[in-house]
Design an enzyme around this catalytic site. Structure first.
Site, PDB file in Angstrom:
ATOM      1  N   GLU A 184      -0.839  -8.476   5.153  1.00 48.62           N
ATOM      2  CA  GLU A 184      -0.608  -8.686   6.590  1.00 48.62           C
ATOM      3  C   GLU A 184      -1.914  -8.711   7.381  1.00 48.62           C
ATOM      4  O   GLU A 184      -1.925  -9.097   8.542  1.00 48.62           O
ATOM      5  CB  GLU A 184       0.348  -7.610   7.137  1.00 48.62           C
ATOM      6  CG  GLU A 184      -0.235  -6.229   7.357  1.00 48.62           C
ATOM      7  CD  GLU A 184      -0.427  -5.400   6.078  1.00 48.62           C
ATOM      8  OE1 GLU A 184      -0.221  -5.932   4.973  1.00 48.62           O
ATOM      9  OE2 GLU A 184      -0.797  -4.216   6.212  1.00 48.62           O
TER      10      GLU A 184
ATOM     11  N   CYS B 299       0.828  -1.201   0.000  1.00 53.88           N
ATOM     12  CA  CYS B 299       0.000   0.000   0.000  1.00 53.88           C
ATOM     13  C   CYS B 299       0.873   1.267   0.000  1.00 53.88           C
ATOM     14  O   CYS B 299       1.510   1.532  -1.001  1.00 53.88           O
ATOM     15  CB  CYS B 299      -0.974  -0.075   1.159  1.00 53.88           C
ATOM     16  SG  CYS B 299      -2.494   0.805   0.805  1.00 53.88           S
TER      17      CYS B 299
ATOM     18  N   HIS C 121      -3.259  -5.273   1.370  1.00 52.46           N
ATOM     19  CA  HIS C 121      -2.625  -5.508   2.684  1.00 52.46           C
ATOM     20  C   HIS C 121      -2.594  -6.995   3.037  1.00 52.46           C
ATOM     21  O   HIS C 121      -3.462  -7.474   3.772  1.00 52.46           O
ATOM     22  CB  HIS C 121      -3.415  -4.772   3.777  1.00 52.46           C
ATOM     23  CG  HIS C 121      -3.205  -3.307   3.790  1.00 52.46           C
ATOM     24  ND1 HIS C 121      -2.248  -2.691   4.581  1.00 52.46           N
ATOM     25  CD2 HIS C 121      -3.825  -2.324   3.115  1.00 52.46           C
ATOM     26  CE1 HIS C 121      -2.293  -1.387   4.385  1.00 52.46           C
ATOM     27  NE2 HIS C 121      -3.243  -1.131   3.502  1.00 52.46           N
TER      28      HIS C 121
HETATM   29  N1  GLN Z   1      -3.691   6.378   0.856  1.00 55.05           N
HETATM   30  C1  GLN Z   1      -2.440   6.111   1.518  1.00 55.05           C
HETATM   31  C2  GLN Z   1      -1.326   6.987   0.955  1.00 55.05           C
HETATM   32  O1  GLN Z   1      -1.532   7.664   0.018  1.00 55.05           O
HETATM   33  C3  GLN Z   1      -2.082   4.667   1.441  1.00 55.05           C
HETATM   34  C4  GLN Z   1      -3.116   3.872   2.169  1.00 55.05           C
HETATM   35  C5  GLN Z   1      -2.582   2.664   2.874  1.00 55.05           C
HETATM   36  O2  GLN Z   1      -1.377   2.442   2.966  1.00 55.05           O
HETATM   37  N2  GLN Z   1      -3.472   1.910   3.441  1.00 55.05           N
HETATM   38  O3  GLN Z   1      -0.245   7.009   1.442  1.00 55.05           O
END
Ligand code: GLN
Length: 186
Positions: A169, A86, A167
């Site tokens: 994890e 992410c 994610h």
């Molecule tokens: N929207 C977040 C960002 O731009 C990332 C979201 C996440 O890691 N769950 O950094």
């Protein structure tokens, strides 16, 4: 004994620690999880996790201790495997470690967070429970895809850098953490 670094400045860290510990037990490999906070923590790693969270907050938090510049150097010098989830995937893309462009919050507000079964191509695993939280989006796809939501690329492996917009994890499936440990053993 493998030393796996976990960037600790911001984001979902405990879940990665638990997933790593369980994957290590399954593979019967001893690991030390090193919590990374400053650039001098980054040498001698066998593998690295860049967790999800807020990529902007991570970069701001890093300024005083310069953690990320140390990490980028270690990745380049030692060619260690990296799992970026992410916001971690955003950092890998912005750093050019995966070449696919990425758009922050690319799934839009109305779908800020959702779960969906995705297809993956890693070891024997083919189906994975994708958890997307304000997820970024690979805006142009990638020839190095290893995960798909319908036809859309949601995971990339370039060299030893894996960037996932979801994610792993937060699920019981350990295949991505197992991948990291297996690569770290090579
Ligand atoms: N929207 C977040 C960002 O731009 C990332 C979201 C996440 O890691 N769950 O950094």
């Amino acid at each position: 004994m493998l030393t796996i670094g976990l960037a600790m400045l911001q984001g979902a860290r405990r879940e990665h620690i638990h997933a790593l510990q369980r994957a290590a037990a399954l593979l019967e490999v001893e690991i030390e999880i090193r919590e990374l906070r400053k650039s001098t923590d980054t040498t001698g790693l066998d593998g690295l996790i860049l967790p999800g969270g807020e990529s902007t907050a991570m970069k701001i938090a890093s300024r005083s201790e310069d953690l990320y510049s140390g990490l980028w150097k270690e990745i380049e010098d030692s060619e260690i495997p990296v799992l970026g989830t992410c916001a971690g995937a955003i950092l890998l893309s912005q750093q050019g470690l995966v070449t696919a462009p990425i758009e922050r919050n690319g799934f839009g507000r109305q779908r800020e967070s959702f779960q969906s079964q995705i297809q993956i191509d890693i070891d024997e695993e083919k189906i994975f429970p994708g958890v997307f939280i304000r997820a970024p989006r690979f805006s142009k796809g990638s020839p190095h895809a290893i995960a798909w939501l319908d036809d859309e690329v949601v995971g990339i492996l370039e060299g030893k850098c894996m960037a996932l917009t979801f994610h792993p994890e937060l699920t019981d499936n350990l295949c991505f953490h197992r991948w990291l440990l297996n690569e770290a053993m090579l």
